[in-house]
Design a protein around this motif. Structure first.
Motif, PDB file in Angstrom:
ATOM      1  N   ILE A 179      10.256   6.718  -7.028  1.00 40.10           N
ATOM      2  CA  ILE A 179       9.730   8.018  -7.453  1.00 40.10           C
ATOM      3  C   ILE A 179       9.595   8.966  -6.259  1.00 40.10           C
ATOM      4  O   ILE A 179       9.996  10.134  -6.327  1.00 40.10           O
ATOM      5  CB  ILE A 179       8.390   7.850  -8.192  1.00 40.10           C
ATOM      6  N   VAL A 180       9.049   8.477  -5.166  1.00 39.61           N
ATOM      7  CA  VAL A 180       8.901   9.319  -3.972  1.00 39.61           C
ATOM      8  C   VAL A 180      10.276   9.746  -3.462  1.00 39.61           C
ATOM      9  O   VAL A 180      10.472  10.900  -3.062  1.00 39.61           O
ATOM     10  CB  VAL A 180       8.080   8.602  -2.876  1.00 39.61           C
TER      11      VAL A 180
ATOM     12  N   CYS B  36       4.681   2.535   2.026  1.00 38.86           N
ATOM     13  CA  CYS B  36       5.738   2.921   1.088  1.00 38.86           C
ATOM     14  C   CYS B  36       6.214   4.353   1.357  1.00 38.86           C
ATOM     15  O   CYS B  36       7.408   4.605   1.550  1.00 38.86           O
ATOM     16  CB  CYS B  36       5.218   2.797  -0.340  1.00 38.86           C
ATOM     17  N   ASP B  37       5.288   5.286   1.382  1.00 37.38           N
ATOM     18  CA  ASP B  37       5.649   6.692   1.531  1.00 37.38           C
ATOM     19  C   ASP B  37       6.200   6.996   2.919  1.00 37.38           C
ATOM     20  O   ASP B  37       7.116   7.810   3.073  1.00 37.38           O
ATOM     21  CB  ASP B  37       4.446   7.584   1.237  1.00 37.38           C
TER      22      ASP B  37
ATOM     23  N   GLN C 249       4.256  -2.734  -7.872  1.00 36.91           N
ATOM     24  CA  GLN C 249       4.364  -1.311  -8.169  1.00 36.91           C
ATOM     25  C   GLN C 249       5.082  -0.530  -7.075  1.00 36.91           C
ATOM     26  O   GLN C 249       5.533   0.584  -7.305  1.00 36.91           O
ATOM     27  CB  GLN C 249       2.971  -0.726  -8.357  1.00 36.91           C
ATOM     28  N   TYR C 250       5.222  -1.066  -5.898  1.00 38.36           N
ATOM     29  CA  TYR C 250       5.709  -0.272  -4.776  1.00 38.36           C
ATOM     30  C   TYR C 250       7.204   0.046  -4.789  1.00 38.36           C
ATOM     31  O   TYR C 250       7.581   1.126  -4.337  1.00 38.36           O
ATOM     32  CB  TYR C 250       5.231  -0.852  -3.451  1.00 38.36           C
TER      33      TYR C 250
ATOM     34  N   ASN D 247       0.832  -1.198   0.000  1.00 36.73           N
ATOM     35  CA  ASN D 247       0.000   0.000   0.000  1.00 36.73           C
ATOM     36  C   ASN D 247       0.869   1.251   0.000  1.00 36.73           C
ATOM     37  O   ASN D 247       2.041   1.216   0.372  1.00 36.73           O
ATOM     38  CB  ASN D 247      -0.958  -0.002   1.195  1.00 36.73           C
ATOM     39  N   TRP D 248       0.257   2.344  -0.423  1.00 38.78           N
ATOM     40  CA  TRP D 248       0.990   3.602  -0.557  1.00 38.78           C
ATOM     41  C   TRP D 248       1.439   4.153   0.793  1.00 38.78           C
ATOM     42  O   TRP D 248       2.494   4.791   0.880  1.00 38.78           O
ATOM     43  CB  TRP D 248       0.123   4.639  -1.292  1.00 38.78           C
TER      44      TRP D 248
ATOM     45  N   LEU E 285       8.814   0.832  -7.462  1.00 39.82           N
ATOM     46  CA  LEU E 285       8.805   1.967  -8.377  1.00 39.82           C
ATOM     47  C   LEU E 285       8.284   3.213  -7.665  1.00 39.82           C
ATOM     48  O   LEU E 285       8.861   4.296  -7.770  1.00 39.82           O
ATOM     49  CB  LEU E 285       7.949   1.658  -9.606  1.00 39.82           C
ATOM     50  N   ARG E 286       7.207   3.061  -6.932  1.00 38.08           N
ATOM     51  CA  ARG E 286       6.672   4.199  -6.172  1.00 38.08           C
ATOM     52  C   ARG E 286       7.706   4.703  -5.166  1.00 38.08           C
ATOM     53  O   ARG E 286       7.907   5.911  -5.023  1.00 38.08           O
ATOM     54  CB  ARG E 286       5.381   3.820  -5.453  1.00 38.08           C
ATOM     55  N   ALA E 287       8.383   3.786  -4.462  1.00 34.01           N
ATOM     56  CA  ALA E 287       9.407   4.197  -3.496  1.00 34.01           C
ATOM     57  C   ALA E 287      10.522   4.966  -4.197  1.00 34.01           C
ATOM     58  O   ALA E 287      11.036   5.959  -3.666  1.00 34.01           O
ATOM     59  CB  ALA E 287       9.969   2.980  -2.763  1.00 34.01           C
TER      60      ALA E 287
END
Length: 158
Positions: free
Chosen positions: A139-140, A101-102, A132-133, A97-98, A135-137
């Motif tokens: 990018i963040v 990750c964030d 996807q996480y 979940n976002w 990649l999200r990590a």
């Protein structure tokens, strides 16, 4: 018998927080959300980071509950070891979940002070394909730590 960190998590849950998090994280089964508030999760993570108890908890991943993953993500930000990248990459498969990750990325401020080392980790994250996480990590991380004259061209390439 519960792990000491699990024990601390279960004794700090808040029903109001749980109801709020269930609404905020609709992709997670509500039975996996206990209701641990962020500041309490961070406090627990800080208490156990860099201890044998903390390492045993991180080795148990993937965790059953969102709240355990939240503590784990925070704990990574408090680690002071040479192989912290290994722990971060290992945790990536557990993130679903976002919010976790964030939270993890935002708590890695000390790690990203070594810009070259941090960027090498970002490069690894940006090329993971299992969820996807990572990649999200990546990018963040880029947006939090690398939007400046030195890195902006590379950030824009991604």
């Amino acid at each position: 018998m519960k792990h000491p960190i699990e024990h601390d998590i279960y004794h700090a849950v808040d029903d109001d927080c749980r109801e709020f998090m269930i609404k905020l994280l609709p992709t997670i089964d509500k039975e996996r959300i206990l209701g641990l508030r962020g500041p309490k999760a961070k406090e627990i993570a800080k208490r156990y980071a860099n201890t044998d108890t903390g390492e045993a908890f991180m080795r148990k991943a993937p965790h059953k509950y969102y709240d355990e993953n939240l503590v784990h993500g925070y704990m990574l930000g408090f680690l002071r070891c040479d192989d912290v990248e290994k722990w971060i990459l290992r945790f990536m498969i557990c993130i679903d979940n976002w919010a976790v990750c964030d939270t993890m990325v935002s708590n890695l401020k000390w790690f990203f002070k070594d810009r070259k080392r941090g960027y090498e980790l970002v490069s690894k994250l940006m090329h993971q394909t299992f969820t996807q996480y990572p990649l999200r990590a990546g990018i963040v991380s880029l947006l939090c730590y690398y939007v400046d004259d030195e890195y902006i061209d590379r950030v824009l390439e991604y």
